[in-house]
Scaffold this motif. Structure first.
Motif, PDB file in Angstrom:
ATOM      1  N   GLU A 186       0.808  -1.219   0.000  1.00 14.48           N
ATOM      2  CA  GLU A 186       0.000   0.000   0.000  1.00 14.48           C
ATOM      3  C   GLU A 186       0.841   1.269   0.000  1.00 14.48           C
ATOM      4  O   GLU A 186       0.478   2.263  -0.615  1.00 14.48           O
ATOM      5  N   TYR A 187       1.986   1.246   0.703  1.00 14.05           N
ATOM      6  CA  TYR A 187       2.768   2.484   0.800  1.00 14.05           C
ATOM      7  C   TYR A 187       3.423   2.864  -0.522  1.00 14.05           C
ATOM      8  O   TYR A 187       3.965   3.947  -0.658  1.00 14.05           O
ATOM      9  N   LEU A 188       3.388   1.948  -1.521  1.00 11.97           N
ATOM     10  CA  LEU A 188       3.935   2.284  -2.830  1.00 11.97           C
ATOM     11  C   LEU A 188       2.861   2.690  -3.825  1.00 11.97           C
ATOM     12  O   LEU A 188       3.168   3.031  -4.963  1.00 11.97           O
ATOM     13  N   LEU A 189       1.608   2.656  -3.408  1.00 15.86           N
ATOM     14  CA  LEU A 189       0.524   3.035  -4.308  1.00 15.86           C
ATOM     15  C   LEU A 189       0.435   4.553  -4.399  1.00 15.86           C
ATOM     16  O   LEU A 189       0.780   5.270  -3.456  1.00 15.86           O
ATOM     17  N   PRO A 190      -0.022   5.082  -5.525  1.00 12.45           N
ATOM     18  CA  PRO A 190      -0.166   6.537  -5.661  1.00 12.45           C
ATOM     19  C   PRO A 190      -1.070   7.104  -4.568  1.00 12.45           C
ATOM     20  O   PRO A 190      -2.084   6.508  -4.207  1.00 12.45           O
ATOM     21  N   GLY A 191      -0.667   8.226  -4.033  1.00  9.78           N
ATOM     22  CA  GLY A 191      -1.484   8.911  -3.030  1.00  9.78           C
ATOM     23  C   GLY A 191      -1.167   8.527  -1.602  1.00  9.78           C
ATOM     24  O   GLY A 191      -1.643   9.175  -0.670  1.00  9.78           O
ATOM     25  N   SER A 192      -0.361   7.474  -1.386  1.00 10.40           N
ATOM     26  CA  SER A 192      -0.057   7.053  -0.021  1.00 10.40           C
ATOM     27  C   SER A 192       0.902   8.043   0.617  1.00 10.40           C
ATOM     28  O   SER A 192       1.852   8.508  -0.015  1.00 10.40           O
ATOM     29  N   GLU A1067       6.099  12.282  -3.966  1.00 10.63           N
ATOM     30  CA  GLU A1067       5.423  11.860  -5.196  1.00 10.63           C
ATOM     31  C   GLU A1067       5.323  12.973  -6.232  1.00 10.63           C
ATOM     32  O   GLU A1067       5.241  12.703  -7.432  1.00 10.63           O
ATOM     33  N   ASP A1068       5.361  14.237  -5.802  1.00  7.52           N
ATOM     34  CA  ASP A1068       5.070  15.354  -6.700  1.00  7.52           C
ATOM     35  C   ASP A1068       6.329  15.763  -7.462  1.00  7.52           C
ATOM     36  O   ASP A1068       6.947  16.793  -7.179  1.00  7.52           O
ATOM     37  N   HIS A1069       6.714  14.945  -8.437  1.00  8.24           N
ATOM     38  CA  HIS A1069       7.895  15.233  -9.250  1.00  8.24           C
ATOM     39  C   HIS A1069       7.696  14.598 -10.628  1.00  8.24           C
ATOM     40  O   HIS A1069       7.096  13.526 -10.735  1.00  8.24           O
ATOM     41  N   PRO A1070       8.182  15.236 -11.696  1.00  7.70           N
ATOM     42  CA  PRO A1070       7.947  14.672 -13.037  1.00  7.70           C
ATOM     43  C   PRO A1070       8.493  13.255 -13.205  1.00  7.70           C
ATOM     44  O   PRO A1070       7.914  12.458 -13.945  1.00  7.70           O
ATOM     45  N   TYR A1071       9.610  12.931 -12.527  1.00  7.60           N
ATOM     46  CA  TYR A1071      10.161  11.598 -12.730  1.00  7.60           C
ATOM     47  C   TYR A1071       9.286  10.523 -12.099  1.00  7.60           C
ATOM     48  O   TYR A1071       9.302   9.372 -12.540  1.00  7.60           O
ATOM     49  N   THR A1072       8.507  10.899 -11.080  1.00 12.37           N
ATOM     50  CA  THR A1072       7.547   9.931 -10.528  1.00 12.37           C
ATOM     51  C   THR A1072       6.551   9.523 -11.603  1.00 12.37           C
ATOM     52  O   THR A1072       6.123   8.361 -11.661  1.00 12.37           O
ATOM     53  N   ALA A1073       6.172  10.495 -12.464  1.00 12.92           N
ATOM     54  CA  ALA A1073       5.243  10.166 -13.557  1.00 12.92           C
ATOM     55  C   ALA A1073       5.883   9.148 -14.504  1.00 12.92           C
ATOM     56  O   ALA A1073       5.212   8.214 -14.970  1.00 12.92           O
ATOM     57  N   THR A1074       7.164   9.310 -14.782  1.00 11.64           N
ATOM     58  CA  THR A1074       7.858   8.336 -15.636  1.00 11.64           C
ATOM     59  C   THR A1074       7.819   6.942 -15.015  1.00 11.64           C
ATOM     60  O   THR A1074       7.511   5.952 -15.688  1.00 11.64           O
ATOM     61  N   LEU A1075       8.132   6.873 -13.711  1.00 12.70           N
ATOM     62  CA  LEU A1075       8.118   5.568 -13.033  1.00 12.70           C
ATOM     63  C   LEU A1075       6.712   4.979 -13.010  1.00 12.70           C
ATOM     64  O   LEU A1075       6.531   3.768 -13.194  1.00 12.70           O
ATOM     65  N   ASP A1076       5.700   5.836 -12.784  1.00 15.88           N
ATOM     66  CA  ASP A1076       4.324   5.340 -12.729  1.00 15.88           C
ATOM     67  C   ASP A1076       3.872   4.818 -14.082  1.00 15.88           C
ATOM     68  O   ASP A1076       3.132   3.832 -14.168  1.00 15.88           O
ATOM     69  N   PHE A1091      -1.727   3.740 -11.397  1.00 20.45           N
ATOM     70  CA  PHE A1091      -0.412   4.307 -11.700  1.00 20.45           C
ATOM     71  C   PHE A1091      -0.476   5.180 -12.950  1.00 20.45           C
ATOM     72  O   PHE A1091       0.103   6.270 -12.990  1.00 20.45           O
ATOM     73  N   LEU A1092      -1.188   4.706 -13.988  1.00 22.25           N
ATOM     74  CA  LEU A1092      -1.289   5.499 -15.213  1.00 22.25           C
ATOM     75  C   LEU A1092      -2.057   6.799 -14.973  1.00 22.25           C
ATOM     76  O   LEU A1092      -1.685   7.860 -15.489  1.00 22.25           O
ATOM     77  N   LYS A1093      -3.102   6.725 -14.171  1.00 17.40           N
ATOM     78  CA  LYS A1093      -3.877   7.944 -13.888  1.00 17.40           C
ATOM     79  C   LYS A1093      -3.053   8.939 -13.086  1.00 17.40           C
ATOM     80  O   LYS A1093      -3.109  10.154 -13.318  1.00 17.40           O
ATOM     81  N   ASN A1094      -2.273   8.434 -12.141  1.00 16.93           N
ATOM     82  CA  ASN A1094      -1.427   9.339 -11.360  1.00 16.93           C
ATOM     83  C   ASN A1094      -0.360   9.989 -12.238  1.00 16.93           C
ATOM     84  O   ASN A1094      -0.057  11.181 -12.110  1.00 16.93           O
ATOM     85  N   ALA A1095       0.204   9.197 -13.151  1.00 15.85           N
ATOM     86  CA  ALA A1095       1.207   9.743 -14.066  1.00 15.85           C
ATOM     87  C   ALA A1095       0.600  10.827 -14.943  1.00 15.85           C
ATOM     88  O   ALA A1095       1.224  11.881 -15.173  1.00 15.85           O
ATOM     89  N   LEU A1096      -0.613  10.606 -15.417  1.00 14.76           N
ATOM     90  CA  LEU A1096      -1.279  11.616 -16.250  1.00 14.76           C
ATOM     91  C   LEU A1096      -1.519  12.893 -15.458  1.00 14.76           C
ATOM     92  O   LEU A1096      -1.301  14.007 -15.955  1.00 14.76           O
ATOM     93  N   LYS A1097      -1.940  12.731 -14.206  1.00 15.18           N
ATOM     94  CA  LYS A1097      -2.173  13.917 -13.369  1.00 15.18           C
ATOM     95  C   LYS A1097      -0.881  14.712 -13.195  1.00 15.18           C
ATOM     96  O   LYS A1097      -0.869  15.951 -13.309  1.00 15.18           O
ATOM     97  N   LEU A1098       0.223  14.004 -12.925  1.00 11.46           N
ATOM     98  CA  LEU A1098       1.509  14.684 -12.719  1.00 11.46           C
ATOM     99  C   LEU A1098       2.004  15.340 -14.007  1.00 11.46           C
ATOM    100  O   LEU A1098       2.420  16.509 -14.008  1.00 11.46           O
ATOM    101  N   ASN A1099       1.951  14.600 -15.111  1.00  6.96           N
ATOM    102  CA  ASN A1099       2.443  15.155 -16.376  1.00  6.96           C
ATOM    103  C   ASN A1099       1.640  16.378 -16.800  1.00  6.96           C
ATOM    104  O   ASN A1099       2.196  17.366 -17.278  1.00  6.96           O
ATOM    105  N   THR A1100       0.316  16.312 -16.606  1.00  4.76           N
ATOM    106  CA  THR A1100      -0.518  17.454 -16.980  1.00  4.76           C
ATOM    107  C   THR A1100      -0.183  18.672 -16.123  1.00  4.76           C
ATOM    108  O   THR A1100      -0.106  19.799 -16.620  1.00  4.76           O
TER     109      THR A1100
END
Length: 1390
Positions: A186-192, A1067-1076, A1091-1100
Motif C-alpha cells: 500500500e505504501y507504494l501506491l499513488p497517493g499514499s 510523489e510530486d515530481h515529473p520523474y515519478t510520472a515516468t516511473l508510474d 499508476f497510469l492515472k497518477n502519471a497523467l495527473k503529474l504530467n498534466t
C-alpha cells in the motif's frame, strides 16, 4: 589500444572474468587479441592445479595478486611464482620471460614469513572470515549495494531480525519477490503518505553467516620473550574453536604450529603431532572439524562480482545504520591486533603523491599505471584524513602550536588546522570559505594538462562534529622550520609572491614560465600590485599565492584560495573603495567621480539592475568568488557578442566578403572595435582574462594599472550580472523541459554548479521562480531549493550547537536538536521525565543534561536561528514561514526527506527504523537512534584521462548517430575505467549506463541487462543506495530485464525505484510520472490504472496538456481502457492524445496518423461491441477485448519511449531539407562536370525513406538493430558539409530540434517541453538512424566536464538520454513503436 579493441574476439561482455588483473576485474566488453592473453597452468603450495588466463603486459606481481584473489588460493599469501625451477622477479613483465607461453606450468612457491608479512597473512584470514553484506557496510557507515538482495529470491522469515516495525518490511520484501500476480504494498501506491524506512534496506538474501571460531585473539603470552624471538617466534595467538577447545598457536618464519601453552603455563614447544602449516586456515582445519566443514562451504560459495566486494576508493556515507546496532555488533576478532597501524614511520603523503604524478606518461600502459597510482595514493590520503579528523577532534592529539585560536596538529603525516578566523574575510564563515576555496584552487591547478612541473600539496577538507579541519601533506623542507607558524614558507625557498622581494635566478624564471602557462589555462590576467613595502610586484595569481622551491627540487604553489575572480554581486563595500591607494590615483578618481558619479562605479551593470535584483549586496563572508564554470560560460557568451559585433561592423562597411578579400584595413578595424566593445584584454584578437585581485580587500594597484583595473571591474560586473540575467533563467528553462530535474540537494547543487551558479544565489533562484509564469510547473524545483536553504542554514546552526556539547552527551544532544528541528513547538520539558528515566536506567546521574546550555534549546528558538541565518545568507526572510509544518503545508516538503538531507550533510548516522514526527508528546528521534557521526570529507578528484577521452569520443559518436562506433568506444572506456579504478568511480557508472543503452538500442538485450546490473551496483556503492542516479539506474534496469522476459524482476526494480523516489523527494515530481507509467505497463492489469492515472495527473500539472509526455500518457490510458473493454473512456483519452499530437507535429506526421488510426479502431470496436451486446448478449465481449491487448513487444517499445531511451520524431523538415541539399549537390556537380555516381542513388534512397516517413510503414529492423551501420561511410563523408549548411538554415530552435514556424509559438508555451528534454539531453540513437543521422545533432555542444554534464539536470549521464532527431528515421515510431501499417495498439487496421 583502439585497434586491439576494435578487432574483436575476446570474452563475453556480460560475464565476470575472475582471472583478470586487479583493476581489470569484470571489465565489461573489452576484447583482447589472442596475442595479448594466454592460459598458463598453476600448481603447488597445496592447491589443486588450475588454469589462469594472463596478459602479456602484466607484471609477475599482477599475476600473483590475481592468484591471491582466486578461491583456490585464498587466503594464502607470501607466495612467489617459479618457472622451470627459477623464481620469477615480481617486477618483470610476463612478455619478457623466456619460455613463458600458452600452456606453460607455473609453480606457486611458499616464501618464508617476516614479522610484517605474517601480520598481513593474519589480516587476509580475518578478511575472509568476516562475512560482508549490506549490514556490514551499514555498520561501517558505508552505502551498501541492495541489488543482490533484490535479485535473488527472498526468505524474509529467516533473514529479517525481530522487531515490531518489521511487518511492513516483511510484506514489502515478499511483494518484491512475488511474481506478476502479487500486488504492490500500500505504501507504494499513488497517493499514499506512508514512508516506511524499514523497506529501504531489505536484508541480504543469503542465510546468516556461519560462525567459524568462537574467538581468535593475541595470546596472553604475547609478545614472545627475547630467547624465543631469537628462535624465530613472531606472535602467539589464542584460538577457541566451536567445539570449545582452547589452543595456542605460534607464528614463525615457516608458518604456524600448535604450541603447548595453556592459560596458566607458558610452553612454546610444538605440540605433539602438530604440523607446521604455511597457511593458518590449514592449521585451523587440522585442529577443528567444525571449522573445516564451514570453511569448505565458504571456499565453495560462488564468487561475488569484484564490483560488489572491492572497497570503494572513497567513503560513501550511508545515513542509515543497522536496525539493531547493539545486537548486530559481532566479534570481528579485532583483538588479534592486525587492524592496528604498525608502529612504522608516518607516510610522507606529499612525496607519495608527487612521485605518483611524476611517473612516465609516454604510452597508454604507462598512463594507466600512473592514473591508478595517483588514485590509490589520494584514496589512502583521504582515508587517513577521515581517521585523523576523528582522532584530533575527539581529543587524542595535542596541538603542536600554542595558539588556542588556531590550533594546528600533526598526525599520521598530516598537517591539520582550522585556519585563523580573519575579520577581513568574515570570521568563522570566512575561515570555512577559505578552506573550501583552497581545495577548489588546488583542484584547478591539479587539473591543468601539460603542467607537470608545478605542484600542489595533497589537500582535503573534513567536517566532523561541527568542526572543519583543513588537512595537507607536509611540504618538503618546511615542517621542521615552520612548526610554530604552520603556513608561511621559509624565505630561503620563496621565489614568487608579494613578499618574495626582487630576485633573479634560473629557478624563478622557470617558475614564472609555469605560472604564466597556468594563468593562460585558467583565464587569469598578468597584473601588477603594490607590495606592503611599496614595490611593484607582477603577479599571475591571486595576491595570497606563494611559489617556492621545495627541498625535493619541485616547485610548489601554496595559498590559492583566491585564485578565481571575485563575485561583484557580493562585494559592494570593496567596490565603493575602488582601490584608491596612491594619492595620484585617488585624485584622478575623485575628478572622475565629480564629472560622472555613477558612470565609473556602475559601468558593467545592466540598467535598473540594483532595483530589480537588490544586488550588489553584502554577504556574511568576504570570499565570494565566481566558479570556473561560470567564467567559461561567460567567455563563450562574450565570444558570441564579439562575432556578432564583427559581422555587424563588416556589414556596415560593405559586407563580409568584400572586406575579407579587399585587403584593406576595414576587417582589422572591425576586429579592433569589437575587441574594445566586448572588453577583450587584447585589441587585436579576442581574449578574455580576469584579474583575481580586483574587488579583493587589502589589494593596492599602481597608477599604471588604472585603465586595466577599470576594464576588469567592468568585466566582473558583467560576469556577475550574467549569473542573474542568463544562467539562472537557463537553469529554470532546462528544468521546465526535463522530467529529470533535480530531486534532492546533491543533484540541485550539481545542476547549479554546472552552470556556474553558486549556492549563495539560491534566494535569487526562488525569486526567479516566483516571478516566472510557469511557477506552478516549477514547484518541484521551488521545493528542492527551499529544502536546500533550510538544511544549509540548519547545518550552520548545528555546527555551533555541537561546540557546547561534551562527548558523553553527543547522542542525546543530536537527538534533542533533531526533535526541536522537525517537531513544531517542541520543548524539552515535555520529554524531561522520559530522559530522566533513561538516564537512570543507564546508570547516569539524573538531571545532568538539564544543566547544560544545549538542553534548554526549544523548537521555536532553533527555528528563529535557522530563519535568521537564511535571511543573512540567502536574503529570504519570509520563505521559511513559522515552523516545519509551514514547509510541509506550503511547499509539500517531507520531513523524512529533510532528515535525510541533514544526515548526509552533517555525517549523522541514524538507526534504521520508521520515524514519526507528528506526535508532540513523543521524542521522534531518541539517543539510541543516533548511531554515529561520520566525518564528511571534500577532496581533490583525480582525473582518469584516457578513460574520459574514450567516453567523450563515444558521446560525440552517439550525437553523430554512429552507434557501432560508440559501442566500441564505450567498451574501451569501460575497460580503461576498470584498469584505473576497478570501475568504482562515478564516471565509470555513467559509462556503464550509456554502454547498456547503446547495446540495448543495437538489439543486444542480454548485454544491456548485464552491463546495467553493474551500473546499478556502482551507483549504489559509489554515489549512495538512495542517490537519485541510483533511482534512474534501477528504472533503466527494469526496462532491460523486461525486454529479457523477466516481468517479475522488472516489477521489483521499478517498485524499488518508486520507493526510493518517494523517500528522497516525494510523489510530486515529473520523474515519478515516468516511473508510474513504467509500472502501469509492467504490472498486472488490475493494478495498472491507478499508476497510469497518477502519471497523467503529474504530467498534466508539470507540462500541460499539449505535451509529448502527456500525450503518450493519454494513449497508454486509452490502451488500458481498451483492455478493460471501456471503449467510451478510451475514446476520450485517445482524442486528447490526438489533439496533442496534432498540435505538436501537425496533421501529416506519422504519429498523428497512427493516433488517428487507433482512435478509428477504438470507435469501430466500440460500435461492434455495442452491436454484439444488443444482438447476442455478452458472450463475445472478452474475445473482442482480447484482440486490443498489446503484445509484450509493444509494451517494451512504450517503456523505451516513456523512459526516454528513445524519442518520437519531432518534425519531417529535416528530411525535406536533406533531400533538397542532395539535389543541389547533384546540380552543382553536374554543372562543374564532376562525376558523383552515388548522388542519384542517395536522392532515390532519401525519397524512399521520406515516403516511408509519410506513410509510417517503414520496416523496423529486427530486434532494434542499427541500419545506420550500413551507411556509415556515407554519413562520415557528408557530415561536416551538411552540419555547416544546417547551422545557417535558421530552422533550429534553442534545444537543437528543427522546428516548423507554426511550432515556434508552442515552444514558447513549452508544449513540447518533455519531448525535448534539455538541450544537453539531445543524443542521436536508435534503430531509426540513417546515413546522415548525425547532422542535426552535430550542433550540440559536448560539455567539457563530464561530471558536471552528468550531474546537472539528470541523475546519471544526460548524454545517455537518447533521442531521435527530426526525421532521421527509416520508420515512423508510433506511440507503441510498431510499424508496417499497424495501428497504435498493435493490431491490424480493419
Amino acid at each position: 589500444m583502439k585497434d586491439k579493441v576494435r578487432r574483436g574476439g575476446g570474452r563475453n561482455q556480460a560475464k565476470t572474468d575472475a582471472n583478470s588483473v586487479p583493476g581489470r576485474k569484470d571489465a565489461v566488453g573489452i576484447r583482447l587479441d589472442d596475442d595479448t592473453s594466454f592460459p598458463v597452468k598453476i600448481q603447488g603450495a597445496g592447491v589443486e592445479p588450475f588454469e589462469l588466463q594472463v596478459h602479456v603486459f602484466w607484471l609477475v606481481q599482477d599475476a600473483i595478486m590475481t592468484l591471491l584473489s582466486r578461491n583456490e588460493v585464498c587466503p594464502r599469501s607470501n607466495l612467489s611464482l617459479a618457472l622451470a625451477g627459477a623464481t620469477l622477479d615480481p617486477l618483470a613483465q610476463l612478455q619478457n620471460l623466456k619460455g613463458l607461453k600458452a600452456g606453460a606450468m607455473l609453480r606457486l612457491v611458499e616464501e618464508p614469513y617476516t614479522f610484517q608479512s605474517a601480520r598481513v597473512h593474519l589480516a587476509r584470514v580475518l578478511e575472509l572470515l568476516r562475512t560482508s553484506g549490506p549490514q556490514d557496510a551499514l555498520r561501517e557507515g558505508r552505502s551498501p549495494s541492495i541489488l543482490q538482495a533484490l535479485t535473488h529470491a527472498q526468505t524474509p522469515e529467516s533473514s529479517l531480525p525481530n522487531g515490531k516495525n518489521l511487518k511492513r518490511s516483511l510484506s514489502q520484501t515478499k511483494t518484491e519477490s512475488t511474481g506478476q500476480d502479487g500486488a504492490p504494498p500500500e505504501y507504494l501506491l499513488p497517493g499514499s503518505s506512508e514512508r516506511p524506512l524499514m523497506a529501504l534496506l531489505p536484508h541480504s538474501s543469503q542465510p546468516e553467516a556461519p560462525s567459524y571460531l568462537r574467538d581468535l585473539s593475541l595470546s596472553c603470552w604475547n609478545p614472545p620473550p627475547g630467547h624465543r624471538k631469537l628462535q624465530g617466534d613472531f606472535l602467539y595467538i589464542t584460538v577457541v574453536t566451536m567445539e570449545g577447545r582452547r589452543c595456542d598457536i605460534t607464528s614463525c618464519p615457516k608458518g604456524f604450529f600448535l604450541n603447548r601453552s595453556t592459560e596458566d603455563v607458558f610452553d612454546p614447544r610444538p605440540a605433539q603431532s602438530s604440523p607446521v602449516c604455511h597457511c593458518l586456515t590449514d592449521l585451523l582445519c587440522h585442529i577443528s572439524p567444525g571449522f573445516k566443514q564451514t570453511f569448505t562451504t565458504l571456499k565453495n560459495r560462488p564468487p561475488q562480482p569484484p564490483v560488489e566486494v572491492m572497497p570503494t576508493p572513497y567513503h560513501t556515507l550511508s545515513w542509515l545504520g543497522p536496525p539493531c546496532a547493539t545486537r548486530t555488533h559481532k566479534n570481528t576478532f579485532s583483538r588479534l591486533g592486525v587492524d592496528d597501524q604498525a608502529a612504522t614511520q608516518a607516510p610522507d603523503w606529499n612525496e607519495e603523491l608527487q612521485a605518483a604524478r611524476d611517473l612516465p606518461q609516454g604510452s597508454l600502459e604507462e598512463r594507466l599505471q600512473r592514473d591508478k597510482a595517483v588514485l590509490q595514493v589520494n584514496s589512502a590520503f583521504v582515508s587517513a584524513v577521515m581517521q585523523g579528523a576523528e582522532t584530533v577532534v575527539d581529543g587524542f592529539v595535542e596541538p603542536v602550536n600554542r595558539n588556542p585560536e588556531d590550533p594546528a596538529f600533526l598526525w599520521g603525516g598530516l598537517f591539520m588546522s582550522q585556519g585563523a578566523a580573519s575579520a577581513v574575510f568574515g570570521g568563522e564563515r570566512g575561515r570555512r570559505a577559505a578552506q573550501r576555496l583552497e581545495l577548489k584552487g588546488v583542484q584547478a591547478y591539479s587539473d591543468l594538462e601539460g603542467l607537470q612541473g608545478l605542484h600542489t600539496l595533497p589537500t582535503a577538507v573534513v567536517d566532523y562534529r561541527g568542526v572543519r579541519l583543513s588537512a595537507q601533506g607536509l611540504a618538503p623542507g618546511l615542517e621542521g622550520s615552520e612548526q610554530d607558524q604552520g603556513t608561511a614558507p621559509p624565505s630561503r625557498g620563496l621565489l614568487y609572491g608579494v613578499n618574495a622581494g626582487p630576485q633573479e635566478s634560473p629557478h624563478r624564471r622557470q617558475l614564472l614560465e609555469l605560472l604564466a602557462h597556468s594563468a593562460k589555462s585558467l583565464s587569469l590576467q598578468r597584473h601588477v600590485v603594490l607590495a606592503p613595502n611599496g614595490h611593484q610586484v607582477p603577479l599571475f595569481t591571486s595576491v595570497d599565492a606563494q611559489g617556492l622551491l621545495g627541498a625535493d627540487g619541485r616547485f610548489y604553489l601554496l595559498d590559492v584560495f583566491r585564485s578565481f575572480p571575485a563575485d561583484a554581486n557580493f562585494c559592494p563595500e570593496v567596490e565603493t573603495e575602488n582601490f584608491t591607494v596612491t594619492g595620484e590615483e585617488e585624485s584622478n578618481k575623485g575628478c572622475e567621480e565629480g564629472e560622472n558619479k555613477k558612470g565609473c562605479i556602475k559601468e558593467g551593470w545592466p540598467e535598473d539592475y540594483h532595483t530589480n535584483t537588490d544586488l550588489p549586496r553584502s554577504y556574511p563572508h568576504g570570499l565570494c568568488r565566481l566558479r570556473p564554470e561560470l567564467v567559461q560560460a561567460f567567455i563563450q557568451h562574450k565570444h558570441c557578442q564579439f562575432t556578432q559585433r564583427v559581422r555587424k561592423l563588416l556589414d556596415e562597411n560593405g559586407g563580409f566578403e568584400e572586406c575579407a578579400t579587399s585587403g584593406d584595413s576595414r576587417a582589422t578595424a572591425a576586429v579592433r572595435a569589437a575587441c574594445k566593445d566586448v572588453g577583450s584584454v587584447s585589441d587585436i584578437i579576442f581574449e578574455m582574462r580576469f584579474n583575481p585581485n580586483v574587488f579583493s580587500s587589502g589589494v593596492a594597484f599602481p597608477p599604471s594599472e588604472n585603465t586595466s583595473t577599470k576594464l576588469q571591474e567592468r568585466l566582473l560586473r558583467e560576469a556577475a550580472a550574467f549569473v542573474i540575467t542568463h544562467q539562472i533563467p537557463a537553469f529554470l528553462e532546462s528544468c521546465l523541459q526535463s522530467s529529470e530535474a533535480p530531486v534532492d540537494g546533491a543533484t540541485l547543487k550539481n545542476a547549479l554548479h554546472q552552470r556556474g551558479i553558486n549556492l549563495r544565489y539560491l534566494g535569487h533562484v526562488i525569486k526567479a521562480i516566483t516571478q516566472s509564469e510557469y511557477k506552478e510547473h516549477l514547484r518541484h524545483i521551488m521545493r528542492t531549493v527551499i529544502a536546500e536553504i533550510f538544511i544549509r542554514s540548519t547545518k550552520r546552526v548545528f555546527n555551533s550547537f555541537l561546540q557546547g556539547v561534551d562527548v558523553p552527551s553527543l547522542s542525546v544532544a543530536v537527538s534533542h536538536f533533531l526533535s526541536c528541528l522537525l517537531v513544531p513547538h517542541f520543548s524539552p520539558t515535555s520529554v524531561g521525565e522520559d530522559t530522566k528515566k533513561k538516564s537512570r536506567r543507564r546508570g547516569r546521574g539524573s538531571g545532568a543534561s538539564e544543566s547544560t546550555p544545549w538542553s534548554t534549546l526549544t523548537g521555536a528558538e532553533l527555528w528563529n536561528l535557522v530563519c535568521q541565518d537564511a535571511a543573512e545568507t540567502y536574503n529570504v526572510s519570509d520563505s521559511l514561514g513559522s515552523g516545519p509544518n509551514h514547509l510541509v503545508d506550503l511547499y509539500g516538503l517531507q520531513k523524512l526527506s529533510l532528515l535525510r538531507e541533514f544526515c548526509l550533510k552533517t555525517g549523522v548516522q541514524l538507526r534504521l527504523r520508521d520515524y514519526y514526527f507528528d506526535n508532540q508528546n513523543k521524542v521522534p528521534v531518541g539517543p539510541d537512534d543516533i548511531l554515529n557521526i561520520i566525518p564528511v570529507v571534500k577532496h581533490v578528484h583525480m582525473p582518469t584521462v584516457d578513460a574520459s577521452k574514450a567516453y567523450h569520443a563515444a558521446q560525440i559518436s552517439i550525437q553523430k548517430g554512429l552507434l557501432d562506433q560508440a559501442h566500441e568506444q564505450l567498451k574501451e572506456a569501460v575497460y580503461l575505467y576498470g584498469r584505473v579504478c576497478d570501475d568504482l568511480h562515478p564516471e565509470a557508472g555513467y559509462c556503464h549506463s550509456l554502454l547498456a543503452k547503446v547495446a540495448f538500442l543495437q538489439g543486444k538485450t542480454a548485454e544491456a541487462r548485464s552491463v546495467q546490473l553493474k551500473a546499478v551496483v556502482i551507483s549504489e556503492r559509489v554515489l549512495g543506495f538512495d542517490h537519485p542516479n541510483t533511482i534512474q539506474q534501477y528504472a533503466l534496469l527494469g526496462v532491460y530485464v523486461y525486454a529479457g522476459g523477466e516481468t517479475a524482476l522488472a516489477q521489483r526494480f521499478l517498485l524499488r525505484a518508486r520507493l526510493l523516489m518517494l523517500t528522497v523527494h516525494g510523489e510530486d515530481h515529473p520523474y515519478t510520472a515516468t516511473l508510474d507509467n513504467c509500472l502501469g505497463l509492467v504490472l498486472a492489469e488490475d493494478q495498472t490504472g491507478q499508476f497510469l492515472k497518477n502519471a497523467l495527473k503529474l504530467n498534466t500539472s508539470f507540462f500541460g496538456t499539449t505535451n509529448l509526455q502527456t500525450a503518450l500518457n493519454q494513449h497508454l490510458l486509452a490502451q488500458w481502457m481498451c483492455r478493460k473493454g471501456d471503449y467510451r473512456s478510451a475514446m476520450t483519452h485517445e482524442k486528447e492524445a490526438l489533439t496533442a499530437f496534432t498540435s505538436l507535429f501537425g496533421e501529416d506526421h506519422p504519429q498523428t496518423r497512427c493516433s488517428k488510426d487507433f482512435l478509428s479502431t477504438i470507435t469501430k470496436q466500440a460500435v461492434k461491441v455495442e452491436r454484439t451486446l444488443r444482438q447476442a448478449g455478452a458472450e463475445c465481449t472478452e474475445a473482442t477485448v482480447e484482440c486490443l491487448s498489446p503484445t509484450s513487444d509493444i509494451i517494451l517499445e512504450q517503456l523505451v519511449l516513456v523512459t526516454g531511451i528513445r524519442k518520437i520524431t519531432q518534425s519531417d523538415r529535416f528530411q525535406e531539407y536533406k533531400q533538397k541539399h542532395l539535389e543541389l549537390k547533384a546540380a552543382v556537380a553536374k554543372e562543374l562536370g564532376l562525376k558523383l555516381p552515388n548522388v542519384a542513388s542517395m536522392i532515390a534512397n532519401e525519397g524512399g525513406k521520406s515516403s516511408d516517413q509519410e506513410t509510417g510503414c517503414g520496416k523496423e529492423p529486427e530486434g532494434g538493430g542499427n541500419p545506420a551501420a550500413e551507411n556509415t561511410s556515407e554519413s562520415q563523408q557528408g557530415q561536416q558539409v551538411e552540419e555547416a549548411s544546417l547551422e545557417s538554415a535558421g530552422d533550429i530552435s534553442a534545444n537543437g530540434h528543427v522546428v516548423e514556424p507554426a511550432e515556434q509559438s508552442q515552444q514558447k508555451e513549452r508544449t513540447n517541453a518533455e519531448g525535448d528534454k534539455a538541450a544537453s539531453d539531445k543524443v542521436q540513437t536508435v534503430n531509426e538512424m540513417q546515413s546522415s543521422s548525425g547532422e542535426l545533432n552535430g550542433r550540440i555542444d559536448v560539455t567539457a566536464s563530464p561530471s558536471a554534464l552528468r550531474s546537472e539536470v539528470t541523475w546519471a549521464d544526460v548524454v545517455s538520454k537518447s533521442v531521435v532527431a527530426s526525421g532521421t528515421g527509416g520508420k515512423a515510431t508510433a506511440v507503441n513503436g510498431v510499424g508496417d501499417g499497424n495501428t497504435a495498439n498493435g493490431t491490424a487496421e480493419e
